[in-house]
Design an enzyme around this catalytic site. Structure first.
Site, PDB file in Angstrom:
ATOM      1  N   ASP A 263     -36.473 -21.748 -10.931  1.00  0.00           N
ATOM      2  CA  ASP A 263     -35.147 -21.231 -11.266  1.00  0.00           C
ATOM      3  C   ASP A 263     -35.098 -20.898 -12.755  1.00  0.00           C
ATOM      4  O   ASP A 263     -35.552 -21.686 -13.591  1.00  0.00           O
ATOM      5  CB  ASP A 263     -34.114 -22.308 -10.925  1.00  0.00           C
ATOM      6  CG  ASP A 263     -32.677 -21.839 -11.026  1.00  0.00           C
ATOM      7  OD1 ASP A 263     -32.439 -20.689 -11.450  1.00  0.00           O
ATOM      8  OD2 ASP A 263     -31.784 -22.645 -10.675  1.00  0.00           O
TER       9      ASP A 263
ATOM     10  N   HIS B 142     -33.775 -20.673  -7.285  1.00  0.00           N
ATOM     11  CA  HIS B 142     -32.323 -20.824  -7.203  1.00  0.00           C
ATOM     12  C   HIS B 142     -31.822 -20.601  -5.775  1.00  0.00           C
ATOM     13  O   HIS B 142     -32.206 -19.645  -5.109  1.00  0.00           O
ATOM     14  CB  HIS B 142     -31.664 -19.823  -8.147  1.00  0.00           C
ATOM     15  CG  HIS B 142     -30.244 -20.141  -8.482  1.00  0.00           C
ATOM     16  ND1 HIS B 142     -29.895 -21.146  -9.357  1.00  0.00           N
ATOM     17  CD2 HIS B 142     -29.076 -19.600  -8.050  1.00  0.00           C
ATOM     18  CE1 HIS B 142     -28.582 -21.196  -9.458  1.00  0.00           C
ATOM     19  NE2 HIS B 142     -28.059 -20.274  -8.666  1.00  0.00           N
TER      20      HIS B 142
ATOM     21  N   SER C  54     -24.845 -24.050  -8.074  1.00  0.00           N
ATOM     22  CA  SER C  54     -24.739 -22.906  -8.977  1.00  0.00           C
ATOM     23  C   SER C  54     -23.367 -22.880  -9.654  1.00  0.00           C
ATOM     24  O   SER C  54     -22.982 -23.852 -10.307  1.00  0.00           O
ATOM     25  CB  SER C  54     -25.045 -21.623  -8.209  1.00  0.00           C
ATOM     26  OG  SER C  54     -25.301 -20.551  -9.090  1.00  0.00           O
TER      27      SER C  54
END
Length: 351
Positions: free
Chosen positions: A293, A323, A188
């Site tokens: 995601d 995610h 991320s």
């Protein structure tokens, strides 16, 4: 990561930590459940995830040692090292070094969070590598490029330890590292940091010798842009999703330089103002993408653009998960896909 569900065991700590917030004045900015910014500049982060000491290692990982090390006293930067013991991977075999940056939208997260501790301990053991998990400065107190600077400084700190030799107090991990096989990784926002640190490392402005950067691993890299992608527009996120579009926008608002929009080069690597990809000097890249995601299409576009620029890109899609599945285990297939991801990372760093 985004709207992480609170651990119910933390409720008491949460209420205690928030009793005196009125003394800081009104809240001028907030990401619900994650961060509050007060008028006097105070920033409050509820304890959404337990922190654990480096000594807490699962029983099945007894062949792994773990230690916290100060990298930069002035900026309070530290790192947690995960080192497979000699018996696990041969007495004389030196292992690749993986420098890892945690996620959290640049605004939350810690190398001490139990979710990262467990994931990286298992990854170090499974992939057969030494992992340095960097705890960098967070926004909005320290907006970008602070996290990038911390990442570069962590890389240069490793270089300095190598030049100092193994007779210093870092020999517990340094003696196990093959410094000709260094990888930069993250998930991320941490993947965004990894990408930008690698860009700086390849710019020629910083000599890395005796380190050799062999690859970059980007797990669900946190990129953005003013124009919405299809997955950002149509992928409806379940209640336990780690990242919604609203939270994503709020992270960028708090972490980018004041006044910048989402087409800033640090948010959108494909923007017109960003560095031309053809000119980047970077090693092979592995990009891990999650099917559910909201960042899926943006990650796919990044991979396609890098390939068009002549870069060596390995792209892996994890089906049925969203995610941060590998650390939050918030999907039915999380465990299976996490095993697959670790296997893919092992193959990438040992090829």
């Amino acid at each position: 990561m985004g709207a992480i569900f609170l651990d119910p065991r933390m409720n008491q700590q949460l209420s205690i930590g928030m009793k005196d917030h009125h003394q800081h004045g009104i809240v001028i900015d907030e990401i619900q459940g994650l961060i509050k910014v007060y008028k006097d500049g105070q920033v409050e982060r509820p304890p959404i995830m337990p922190n654990v000491a480096p000594t807490v290692v699962a029983q099945e990982l007894i062949d792994l040692s773990c230690k916290d090390v100060v990298v930069d006293k002035f900026n309070n930067i530290w790192a947690r090292f995960y080192v497979p013991r000699s018996s696990s991977h041969g007495n004389n075999n030196k292992l690749p070094l993986l420098i890892y940056f945690h996620g959290g939208g640049f605004c939350v997260g810690s190398a001490a969070w139990i979710c990262y501790h467990e994931f990286l301990a298992k990854l170090a053991s499974t992939a057969g590598c030494v992992i340095m998990s960097v705890n960098y400065r967070l926004a909005p107190e320290n907006r970008l490029p602070a996290a990038y600077d911390d990442g570069v400084n962590a890389l240069m700190w490793v270089k300095q330890q190598a030049l100092n030799g193994s007779n210093n107090d870092q020999k517990c991990w340094l003696n196990r590292c093959n410094l000709s096989k260094v990888f930069i990784a993250g998930d991320s926002a941490g993947a965004n940091i990894a990408h930008n640190v690698a860009k700086r490392a390849g710019s020629g402005s910083m000599g890395l010798n005796p380190l050799t950067l062999k690859g970059i691993i980007l797990i669900q890299p946190f990129f953005g842009g003013e124009e919405r992608t299809n997955s950002e527009k149509v992928l409806v996120q379940p209640p336990k999703s780690a990242l919604s579009l609203k939270v994503s926008d709020e992270y960028w608002r708090l972490s980018l330089p004041v006044g910048a929009n989402r087409d800033h080069k640090w948010c959108n690597p494909l923007a017109k103002t960003a560095t031309k990809l053809e000119g980047l000097k970077i090693p092979p890249i592995m990009v891990c993408i999650s099917e559910m995601d909201i960042l899926k299409d943006r990650n796919l576009e990044f991979c396609s653009a890098m390939r068009r620029a002549g870069k060596n890109v390995e792209q892996v899609m994890y089906m049925g998960v969203g995610h941060a599945f590998q650390i939050l285990h918030n999907y039915q297939l999380s465990q299976t896909r996490t095993h697959e991801m670790m296997s893919h990372i092992k193959g990438f760093i040992n090829r």
